[in-house]
Design a protein around this motif. Sequence first.
Motif, short mmCIF file in Angstrom:
data_model
loop_
_atom_site.label_atom_id
_atom_site.label_comp_id
_atom_site.label_asym_id
_atom_site.label_seq_id
_atom_site.Cartn_x
_atom_site.Cartn_y
_atom_site.Cartn_z
N ALA A 110 0.83 -1.21 0.00
CA ALA A 110 0.00 0.00 0.00
C ALA A 110 0.86 1.26 0.00
O ALA A 110 0.55 2.23 -0.67
N SER A 111 1.90 1.25 0.76
CA SER A 111 2.75 2.43 0.90
C SER A 111 3.92 2.35 -0.07
O SER A 111 4.43 1.27 -0.34
N GLY A 112 4.35 3.43 -0.50
CA GLY A 112 5.53 3.43 -1.36
C GLY A 112 6.81 3.49 -0.59
O GLY A 112 7.88 3.43 -1.18
N THR A 113 6.72 3.59 0.78
CA THR A 113 7.94 3.72 1.59
C THR A 113 8.23 2.50 2.44
O THR A 113 9.29 2.40 3.04
N ASP A 114 7.29 1.57 2.59
CA ASP A 114 7.54 0.34 3.36
C ASP A 114 6.75 -0.81 2.75
O ASP A 114 5.96 -0.60 1.82
N LEU A 115 6.97 -2.00 3.33
CA LEU A 115 6.39 -3.21 2.75
C LEU A 115 5.03 -3.56 3.32
O LEU A 115 4.45 -4.60 2.98
N GLY A 116 4.54 -2.79 4.23
CA GLY A 116 3.22 -3.06 4.78
C GLY A 116 3.25 -4.18 5.82
O GLY A 116 4.24 -4.38 6.51
N THR A 117 2.11 -4.89 5.90
CA THR A 117 1.99 -5.94 6.93
C THR A 117 2.26 -7.32 6.35
O THR A 117 2.14 -7.56 5.15
#
Length: 316
Positions: A47-54
């Motif tokens: 979802a985020s462009g800065t981390d891998l999410g859950t």
Amino acid sequence: MASKLSQIGAVTGTNSSDLIYLASTQDGGSSFDSKRITIANLFSSVASGTDLGTFLGSTVADNASVKSAIQSLETAHEAEVTNRATAITTAINDLIGGAPGTLDTLNEIAAALADDPDAATTLTALATANEVHIDNAVSLTGVAKDSTNLGTFTGSTIADSLTLKGALQALETAVEAEEAARAAAVTAENTAMLAAVAVVQADVNQNESDCDAGIAANEVHIDNLATLSGVAKDSTGLGNFTGSTITNGTVLKTALQEIETALEAVDTKTVDTGNNVNVLVANTTPDTTPATFYFLAVDASSGAIKIVDKDFVEVE
């Protein structure tokens, strides 16, 4: 467009439209086949462009960056490798079970079994043969196979239902008790014997003393007898005599014999009848009458020979 993997420049942007090249090479990077994918497509499920999410698991933390996620995976992987190695080592040690160094591998165990593929059959045959030996050994014990004690005994030394060790212990105790009793009895007997020996020794000493006194007294008697004999002590002959009847230097018996012989010779010349006068005088021819002479007369009352003066005869 670059033709070598080493000629591809590094991507420095993080825009979703930036391209990521995937290269496949089989010659160390001299040539390769490439494919392109955008960052947006690569992380289409993020979802985020800065981390891998859950994440569903517990290895990678939620909302981690790619590097952090890779680090978590690396750490988990290395921990798993270490744990697997430890588990394998533990399993191998449990399998070996403290076996000696010469029997801690399957090859060594096979060598110990003489590389016999039918080792189980061979061991079973040996066990069967040993069973016969075991049966014989059991028969030798005198009790039934698999008995846990020796049963009953008729005596009182070994208690019933003892093990072999217990029976041996009972016998050992009895033997040592008997040895102690025998030793005490021997000691007592030796003490009594020594006391008896002491009494006998005292008696012997007294007898020896008495004998010494008796010998000393006898020595006096012997000296007196020697003095009475008229010859020196320990003489073996009677010495010299002045007459001719007893031979000089003769022993007592011989001297007595010579005297006896002489007396018996004189006795044969005794005047008991008139005929013996010739024997006594030997010569009946009258001699010149001496001026003085004596007659021999026999005392009728005693039979003693007496000398009678001729004057007395003439007076009568």
